[in-house]
Write an enzyme that holds these catalytic residues in place. Structure first.
Site, short mmCIF file in Angstrom:
data_model
loop_
_atom_site.label_atom_id
_atom_site.label_comp_id
_atom_site.label_asym_id
_atom_site.label_seq_id
_atom_site.Cartn_x
_atom_site.Cartn_y
_atom_site.Cartn_z
N SER A 232 0.83 -1.20 0.00
CA SER A 232 0.00 0.00 0.00
C SER A 232 0.86 1.25 0.00
CB SER A 232 -0.89 0.03 1.25
OG SER A 232 -0.11 0.33 2.40
N ASP A 233 0.30 2.35 -0.49
CA ASP A 233 0.91 3.63 -0.21
C ASP A 233 0.81 3.86 1.30
OD1 ASP A 233 2.10 6.10 -0.46
OD2 ASP A 233 0.84 6.74 -2.12
N TRP A 234 1.62 4.76 1.81
CA TRP A 234 1.73 4.94 3.26
C TRP A 234 0.42 5.50 3.83
CZ3 TRP A 234 5.38 2.57 1.31
CH2 TRP A 234 6.53 2.20 1.99
N GLY A 235 -0.25 4.68 4.64
CA GLY A 235 -1.51 5.08 5.25
C GLY A 235 -2.71 4.95 4.32
N ALA A 236 -2.60 4.16 3.26
CA ALA A 236 -3.67 4.07 2.28
C ALA A 236 -4.70 2.99 2.58
CB ALA A 236 -3.10 3.82 0.88
#
Length: 791
Positions: A232-236
């Site tokens: 995932s993208d960071w915090g996605a």
């Protein structure tokens, strides 16, 4: 096969020995930049790095305190080189620096399409064209992974704006999604086999990408054959369990032990299949084993022994020289009336603009790198010429008096043979997390330029920007314009090289420069409303939009001038072994200087018009020529790059017919053209109850039967035309059609090859059609006005 896939069997065996808690622990990051460590599985170290290694402390996400690294030109500049070999060398240098810093995965490249110049993150992306974006992205991946470091292609998919990026839904039709927004990812995945892929924050058609099994598994793995790790993208992450089911292997940066407990509880309650956990954990372990092997290699040990861990030793002169080479190849000479450039020896040069002394060389956000050194254009120019400098404006709103600065610049301009006017966007205009509101240069810079032009006409505008800016206010009033983009830490020297003529410019526009923002494809829909943005322009993105509408532009896609000139002749197009086209053309340097030409091949499909763009980039190459030298340039147009997405068939289809092949120096400077016949693909889309009567009539198997049934209705020709638009599911309700629900089911089974022996079924249907047609001979005709008549 990726390097991680070679470890898959070992990883699967190791996961089988782990308890559920440890397997679940592997599925989330242990810190901001590392994966979890469990018995037998080492952690993986990740770092941002589309154009430089951004190595931060384990629990820090801000660039402050980052380890210095070579800041290479961002993607906006690398795309402008059109030079795959050069970009691959940059990728290898990035990988070497990552390995030196014990980084296992470098988070880049970004290959999202530049749908609108307002996207605040366009400086991290390559182009408005999917073929160019995919080729440059694949080159970076190949270079990075040659060093044993894994690359991470991002942001998958349709991530084309920063406004509401955590929640917005990109609502895009399947054909547009396939042909424009997924195409660069497909090319990178199939051609370069990246170790990892990052899902984006946004939703696509209402579903978060990391929770969409069709995209994260069906398209990515089943269709394209991706065998690496999806993170995932960071915090996605929105719904972790849905993500695991869909194929999202690793959540970053991680949600701690609470996430482990959530996954374990879901497995024990039956809400989550343990196979989903094992599959994702196996991919994480395979990546960790590959990273461990790369760190333990002899090349890495030798590099560490040579450099140690002294930050002073991390500056690499060879990499800085490569950054300067790449930056110089990215500079685009947009205009050069009267041959004002290169600067004549002995010219009195006045440099105006704070950006010459304080360069913008990268954008803000997660790609921001602490450079090992920073060159500015003013110093580089002063090393080779007699230069007067006047800042003219300030980059700090609280700086010196603006009027005094402007007056000083105008006075200096009056004494100059040539003025180099450095203009560009402030750092606040372009950054991750926010989009631009306009494409105009700052008003104070434009006002100053007006005053300078009153003092002298011999002005060269040198630009610094991460995406296109509006040039219309001055483009017709200055003799020369240089697009300098954001060029990385060596950009100042690279600009001086081009302006002084040490490097003959060869950069080309990877995005169209419009006359005004209102002309751009997404003007009426960006950034959307109600957390949804509609991609209403469809496949008509970038130059495809302007060409389809015959709109005037400031400078077209692919445009760029040289200090020499080039001629094109003897275009030949022949069938290629893969079913595509082999294209060759003779290119000649017709000027007095050695130069580099970017040869661009565009192809127009046989059905170009309202439904397909007039032309699309299909191949390109760079060629270096001495004055008077000619060279035969060979280009290959792959058959897959002639295909369009057929929505009914659900696959790529090449239309048969006559293709027009055009080769030249930009999308609107096409010098030679030829035509070629290309055989088409057979398309037999399945018939369903939603298919129309017309589609059934055209079907090669059941078409005759359906046509007979339609004739048997006795309807007038006008009504029959209307009837052909009717879905088949409506036929049983139409008096006189002779079709029951059971007969319709048999007809569809026959059409789709599931109805038993075709000859018997076809004969039965044809007999039915003939019987109905004969029975209707004595019936009164229906009214010709289309009314149903007596019932």
């Amino acid at each position: 096969m990726t390097r991680t896939s070679r470890h898959h069997a070992t990883a699967a065996a190791l996961v089988r020995r782990l308890d559920l808690e440890d397997a679940a622990r592997l599925l989330s990051g242990a810190s901001f930049w590392t994966t979890a460590e469990v018995p037998g599985v080492p952690p993986v170290h990740l770092a941002d790095g589309p154009h430089g290694v951004r190595l931060l402390a384990p629990h820090v996400g801000d660039v402050v305190g980052a380890v210095p690294a070579t800041c290479f030109p961002p993607a906006v500049a690398l795309g402008g080189t059109f030079d795959v070999d050069l970009v691959e060398r940059v990728g290898q240098a990035l990988g070497e620096e990552a390995r030196l810093r014990d980084v296992d995965v470098l988070l880049g490249p970004g290959v999202n399409i530049k749908r609108t110049p307002l996207c605040g993150r366009n400086f991290e992306y390559v182009a408005e064209d999917p073929l160019l974006a995919g080729e440059i992205g694949a080159a970076l991946v190949r270079g990075i992974q040659r060093t044993g470091v894994g690359a991470c292609v991002k942001h998958f998919a349709a991530n084309n704006q920063e406004t509401e990026r955590l929640r917005v839904s990109a609502d895009v039709d399947e054909r547009t999604l396939r042909e424009i927004y997924l195409r660069p990812f497909q090319r990178v995945v199939t051609a370069a086999r990246p170790a990892t892929l990052m899902t984006s924050y946004n939703r696509v058609n209402g579903t978060y990408v990391g929770e969409d099994p069709r995209l994260a598994t069906g398209v990515l793995r089943d269709e394209w054959g991706f065998d690496g790790l999806v993170l995932s993208d960071w915090g996605a992450v929105h719904d972790r369990l849905a993500g695991l089911r869909a194929g999202l292997d690793l959540e970053m940066p991680g949600a701690g032990e609470a996430r482990v407990r959530e996954i374990v509880a879901a497995v024990r309650s039956g809400a989550l299949d343990p196979a989903d956990v094992d599959r994702a954990a196996t991919r994480v372990v395979a990546l960790a084993l590959a990273a461990r092997d790369a760190r333990g290699g002899a090349d890495h040990r030798a590099l560490q022994a040579e450099r140690g861990h002294d930050p002073a030793a991390w500056h690499d002169e060879a990499h800085h020289a490569l950054a300067r080479e790449a930056a110089s190849r990215a500079v685009v000479l947009l205009k050069n009336d009267g041959g004002l450039l290169p600067l004549a020896p002995g010219s009195r040069v006045t440099v105006v603009g704070e950006l010459a002394r304080t360069p913008r060389y990268q954008g803000a956000g997660s790609s921001q790198v602490v450079p090992t050194r920073l060159d500015d254009a003013l110093t580089a120019l002063r090393d080779a010429a007699d230069v007067t400098f006047a800042p003219g404006y300030t980059l700090d709103p609280g700086g010196p008096d603006a009027t005094a600065l402007a007056d000083e610049a105008v006075a200096a301009a009056r004494e100059a043979d040539v003025v180099l006017f450095f203009a560009g966007l402030p750092p606040s205009a372009e950054a991750e997390g926010r989009d631009r509101e306009h494409i105009d240069l700052p008003a104070e810079q434009l006002d100053l330029l007006d005053r300078v032009l009153e003092a002298t006409a011999r002005v060269v505008v040198v630009l610094a920007n991460g995406s296109v800016v509006r040039l219309a206010p001055f483009a017709d009033r200055v003799p020369a314009i240089v697009e300098g983009w954001l060029l990385g830490q060596a950009g100042g020297g690279a600009l001086a090289d081009v302006l002084l003529g040490r490097v003959n410019p060869s950069g080309r526009l990877a995005e169209t420069v419009p006359l005004r923002l209102q002309d751009t494809p997404a003007w009426t829909s960006f950034p959307g409303t109600g957390l949804r943005v509609t991609y209403g322009e469809g496949v008509f993105v970038g130059y495809r939009w302007y060409d389809a509408r015959d709109l005037a532009v400031q400078y077209p896609f692919g445009h760029g001038l040289s200090y020499t000139t080039f001629g094109y002749a003897d275009l030949a197009v022949t069938p290629a072994d893969d079913g595509g086209l082999a294209v060759s053309v003779t290119v000649t340097d017709t000027g007095d200087l050695a130069g580099r030409e970017v040869v661009q091949c565009y192809v127009a499909p046989p059905d170009a018009g309202g439904t397909r763009p007039p032309r699309g980039l299909a191949a390109f190459a760079v060629v270096d020529l001495a004055p008077g030298e000619s060279r035969r340039v060979e280009l290959h147009v792959a058959r897959e790059d002639l295909a369009a997405w057929d929505v009914r068939a659900g696959r790529w289809v090449v239309a048969g017919g006559t293709y027009r092949v055009e080769v030249g120096a930009s999308s609107r400077d096409l010098r030679v053209a030829a035509e070629a016949e290309v055989p088409g693909d057979d398309v037999d889309p399945p018939l369903t109850t939603a298919s129309t009567v017309a589609e059934a009539m055209a079907h090669p198997v059941v078409g005759p039967a359906v046509s007979g049934l339609v004739r048997a209705t006795g309807l007038s020709p006008d009504v029959v035309v209307m009837m052909q638009a009717m879905p088949l599911e409506r036929l049983p309700y139409q008096p006189g059609s002779g079709i029951t629900h059971g007969r319709l089911d048999r007809l569809l089974a026959l059409a789709n090859g599931t109805g038993g022996p075709l000859s018997r079924a076809a004969t039965a249907l044809l007999r039915l059609a003939a019987r109905v047609s004969g029975a209707s001979a004595g019936r009164p005709r229906r009214p010709t006005d289309g009314s149903p008549g007596p019932r």
